[in-house]
Design a protein around this motif. Structure first.
Motif, PDB file in Angstrom:
ATOM      1  N   TYR A 125       0.865  -1.182   0.000  1.00 22.27           N
ATOM      2  CA  TYR A 125       0.000   0.000   0.000  1.00 22.27           C
ATOM      3  C   TYR A 125       0.901   1.230   0.000  1.00 22.27           C
ATOM      4  CZ  TYR A 125      -3.911  -2.942   1.633  1.00 22.27           C
ATOM      5  OH  TYR A 125      -4.876  -3.903   1.751  1.00 22.27           O
ATOM      6  N   ILE A 126       0.574   2.199  -0.838  1.00 25.12           N
ATOM      7  CA  ILE A 126       1.226   3.504  -0.774  1.00 25.12           C
ATOM      8  C   ILE A 126       0.158   4.523  -0.411  1.00 25.12           C
ATOM      9  CG2 ILE A 126       2.510   5.281  -2.012  1.00 25.12           C
ATOM     10  CD1 ILE A 126       3.622   3.122  -3.845  1.00 25.12           C
ATOM     11  N   PHE A 127       0.296   5.099   0.768  1.00 21.01           N
ATOM     12  CA  PHE A 127      -0.676   6.085   1.229  1.00 21.01           C
ATOM     13  C   PHE A 127      -0.219   7.480   0.823  1.00 21.01           C
ATOM     14  CE2 PHE A 127      -2.050   2.604   3.852  1.00 21.01           C
ATOM     15  CZ  PHE A 127      -3.395   2.852   4.100  1.00 21.01           C
ATOM     16  N   LEU A 128      -1.080   8.180   0.102  1.00 24.83           N
ATOM     17  CA  LEU A 128      -0.827   9.576  -0.224  1.00 24.83           C
ATOM     18  C   LEU A 128      -1.389  10.412   0.919  1.00 24.83           C
ATOM     19  CD1 LEU A 128      -1.561   9.730  -4.057  1.00 24.83           C
ATOM     20  CD2 LEU A 128       0.492   9.012  -2.845  1.00 24.83           C
ATOM     21  N   ASP A 129      -0.486  10.941   1.714  1.00 21.90           N
ATOM     22  CA  ASP A 129      -0.858  11.604   2.965  1.00 21.90           C
ATOM     23  C   ASP A 129      -0.998  13.105   2.750  1.00 21.90           C
ATOM     24  OD1 ASP A 129      -1.377  11.586   5.726  1.00 21.90           O
ATOM     25  OD2 ASP A 129       0.675  12.202   6.154  1.00 21.90           O
ATOM     26  N   ILE A 130      -2.162  13.636   3.124  1.00 25.26           N
ATOM     27  CA  ILE A 130      -2.423  15.064   2.941  1.00 25.26           C
ATOM     28  C   ILE A 130      -3.446  15.503   3.991  1.00 25.26           C
ATOM     29  CG2 ILE A 130      -4.274  14.628   1.259  1.00 25.26           C
ATOM     30  CD1 ILE A 130      -3.408  17.165  -0.213  1.00 25.26           C
ATOM     31  N   PRO A 131      -3.296  16.697   4.549  1.00 24.19           N
ATOM     32  CA  PRO A 131      -4.316  17.185   5.496  1.00 24.19           C
ATOM     33  C   PRO A 131      -5.699  17.234   4.839  1.00 24.19           C
ATOM     34  CG  PRO A 131      -2.348  18.565   5.581  1.00 24.19           C
ATOM     35  CD  PRO A 131      -2.179  17.642   4.408  1.00 24.19           C
ATOM     36  N   ILE A 132      -6.711  16.861   5.590  1.00 26.31           N
ATOM     37  CA  ILE A 132      -8.067  16.801   5.041  1.00 26.31           C
ATOM     38  C   ILE A 132      -8.501  18.160   4.487  1.00 26.31           C
ATOM     39  CG2 ILE A 132     -10.507  16.524   5.661  1.00 26.31           C
ATOM     40  CD1 ILE A 132      -9.668  14.219   7.481  1.00 26.31           C
ATOM     41  N   GLU A 133      -8.196  19.228   5.204  1.00 24.38           N
ATOM     42  CA  GLU A 133      -8.613  20.562   4.758  1.00 24.38           C
ATOM     43  C   GLU A 133      -7.998  20.907   3.395  1.00 24.38           C
ATOM     44  OE1 GLU A 133      -7.451  19.827   7.714  1.00 24.38           O
ATOM     45  OE2 GLU A 133      -9.128  20.259   9.086  1.00 24.38           O
ATOM     46  N   LYS A 134      -6.741  20.537   3.209  1.00 27.71           N
ATOM     47  CA  LYS A 134      -6.073  20.821   1.938  1.00 27.71           C
ATOM     48  C   LYS A 134      -6.676  19.988   0.813  1.00 27.71           C
ATOM     49  CE  LYS A 134      -1.593  21.617  -0.141  1.00 27.71           C
ATOM     50  NZ  LYS A 134      -0.158  21.860   0.114  1.00 27.71           N
ATOM     51  N   SER A 183       1.076  16.520  -0.155  1.00 27.24           N
ATOM     52  CA  SER A 183       0.854  17.966  -0.186  1.00 27.24           C
ATOM     53  C   SER A 183       1.946  18.676  -0.987  1.00 27.24           C
ATOM     54  CB  SER A 183       0.788  18.527   1.236  1.00 27.24           C
ATOM     55  OG  SER A 183       2.023  18.333   1.906  1.00 27.24           O
ATOM     56  N   LYS A 184       2.993  17.930  -1.363  1.00 29.69           N
ATOM     57  CA  LYS A 184       4.085  18.508  -2.143  1.00 29.69           C
ATOM     58  C   LYS A 184       3.677  18.709  -3.601  1.00 29.69           C
ATOM     59  CE  LYS A 184       7.159  15.338  -0.946  1.00 29.69           C
ATOM     60  NZ  LYS A 184       8.437  14.627  -0.754  1.00 29.69           N
ATOM     61  N   GLU A 185       4.525  19.353  -4.349  1.00 31.50           N
ATOM     62  CA  GLU A 185       4.297  19.602  -5.771  1.00 31.50           C
ATOM     63  C   GLU A 185       4.148  18.275  -6.504  1.00 31.50           C
ATOM     64  OE1 GLU A 185       5.156  20.099  -9.878  1.00 31.50           O
ATOM     65  OE2 GLU A 185       6.678  19.281  -8.528  1.00 31.50           O
ATOM     66  N   ILE A 186       3.270  18.208  -7.498  1.00 25.65           N
ATOM     67  CA  ILE A 186       2.855  16.943  -8.104  1.00 25.65           C
ATOM     68  C   ILE A 186       4.020  16.132  -8.673  1.00 25.65           C
ATOM     69  CG2 ILE A 186       2.286  18.031 -10.317  1.00 25.65           C
ATOM     70  CD1 ILE A 186       0.507  15.022  -8.668  1.00 25.65           C
ATOM     71  N   ASN A 187       4.986  16.796  -9.305  1.00 22.45           N
ATOM     72  CA  ASN A 187       6.113  16.056  -9.878  1.00 22.45           C
ATOM     73  C   ASN A 187       6.983  15.429  -8.804  1.00 22.45           C
ATOM     74  OD1 ASN A 187       5.539  16.416 -12.629  1.00 22.45           O
ATOM     75  ND2 ASN A 187       6.441  18.459 -12.620  1.00 22.45           N
ATOM     76  N   ARG A 188       7.072  16.067  -7.648  1.00 21.18           N
ATOM     77  CA  ARG A 188       7.825  15.512  -6.520  1.00 21.18           C
ATOM     78  C   ARG A 188       7.103  14.283  -5.963  1.00 21.18           C
ATOM     79  NH1 ARG A 188      12.626  14.840  -5.550  1.00 21.18           N
ATOM     80  NH2 ARG A 188      11.867  12.730  -5.215  1.00 21.18           N
ATOM     81  N   VAL A 189       5.792  14.377  -5.852  1.00 21.67           N
ATOM     82  CA  VAL A 189       5.005  13.234  -5.374  1.00 21.67           C
ATOM     83  C   VAL A 189       5.164  12.061  -6.339  1.00 21.67           C
ATOM     84  CG1 VAL A 189       2.681  12.402  -4.821  1.00 21.67           C
ATOM     85  CG2 VAL A 189       3.353  14.734  -4.206  1.00 21.67           C
ATOM     86  N   TYR A 190       5.078  12.347  -7.628  1.00 28.05           N
ATOM     87  CA  TYR A 190       5.248  11.320  -8.661  1.00 28.05           C
ATOM     88  C   TYR A 190       6.594  10.616  -8.511  1.00 28.05           C
ATOM     89  CZ  TYR A 190       6.568   9.642 -13.333  1.00 28.05           C
ATOM     90  OH  TYR A 190       7.028   8.894 -14.388  1.00 28.05           O
ATOM     91  N   LYS A 191       7.661  11.385  -8.329  1.00 28.29           N
ATOM     92  CA  LYS A 191       8.998  10.798  -8.190  1.00 28.29           C
ATOM     93  C   LYS A 191       9.117   9.964  -6.921  1.00 28.29           C
ATOM     94  CE  LYS A 191      11.359  14.352 -10.897  1.00 28.29           C
ATOM     95  NZ  LYS A 191      12.278  15.527 -10.853  1.00 28.29           N
ATOM     96  N   ASP A 192       8.502  10.440  -5.841  1.00 35.46           N
ATOM     97  CA  ASP A 192       8.536   9.689  -4.577  1.00 35.46           C
ATOM     98  C   ASP A 192       7.838   8.337  -4.729  1.00 35.46           C
ATOM     99  OD1 ASP A 192       9.883  11.772  -3.396  1.00 35.46           O
ATOM    100  OD2 ASP A 192       8.155  12.531  -2.264  1.00 35.46           O
TER     101      ASP A 192
END
Length: 201
Positions: A125-134, A183-192
């Motif tokens: 599982y890869i959890f994409l973690d982000i604050p609910i409000e965001k 919550s990071k920039e999309i290309n950074r999330v993609y690379k991670d």
């Protein structure tokens, strides 16, 4: 394929699951992406206002279909946007909100009867973690129609995410779990995400 891996992207609505699966599928030749959505199913059902969202059979039908598509894939890695863990979490949250334990009971019984048969455990599982409000802010900025507003209610989202972690700890300790700051920039999330996929053996 002998060494094929199933990887499930999990996270609340607005975390970026669809976007990242699309990017990974388009850019990586050894990755297959499966992002069948409950909302898309509902949007294609005539008289959708008749649909009872406490009826989890709609969700469980998709989990069986995803399993078949995984088994049919010829790619090394198969990414799902959600899998049965989300259906279990949905049933749990709806049970709490509606004060009806039978909703969740029917789905956990389905899991126990189906695991290893109609559905199979993922490799990770890869959890994409982000604050609910965001996440909610992202959804609002998209200006998209939401098929069921409860999916973006804060309490519902919190219940779902808390359940997922507790379920894995109790029932699926053998499945690898990773977390990405979505919550990071999309290309950074993609690379991670891509770096994590390369680690999974």
């Amino acid at each position: 394929m002998k060494n094929k891996k199933m990887i499930v992207l999990e996270g609340i609505s607005g975390a970026g699951k669809s976007t990242n699966i699309k990017m990974l599928t388009n850019n990586e030749k050894n990755i297959d992406g499966i992002n069948i959505k409950m909302s898309e199913l509902m949007e294609n059902v005539e008289k959708k206002n008749y649909i009872d969202y406490t009826n989890t059979k709609y969700f469980l039908l998709l989990e069986k279909l995803k399993t078949i598509l995984y088994e049919d894939s010829k790619k090394e890695y198969v990414l799902f946007e959600r899998y049965y863990l989300s259906s279990l979490a949905h049933a749990y949250a709806i049970s709490i909100i509606n004060n009806d334990k039978n909703i969740y009971k029917s789905v956990i019984n389905w899991y126990n009867d189906s695991i290893g048969k109609d559905i199979i455990k993922p490799d990770a599982y890869i959890f994409l973690d982000i604050p609910i409000e965001k996440a909610i802010d992202r959804i609002n900025k998209r200006n998209e129609s939401i098929v069921n507003n409860i999916w973006i209610e804060k309490r519902y989202m919190q219940l779902c995410e808390e359940y997922k972690i507790s379920f894995i700890q109790e029932f699926e300790k053998d499945v690898k779990v990773y977390k990405v700051d979505a919550s990071k920039e999309i290309n950074r999330v993609y690379k991670d995400i891509l770096e994590i996929i390369k680690q999974i053996d």
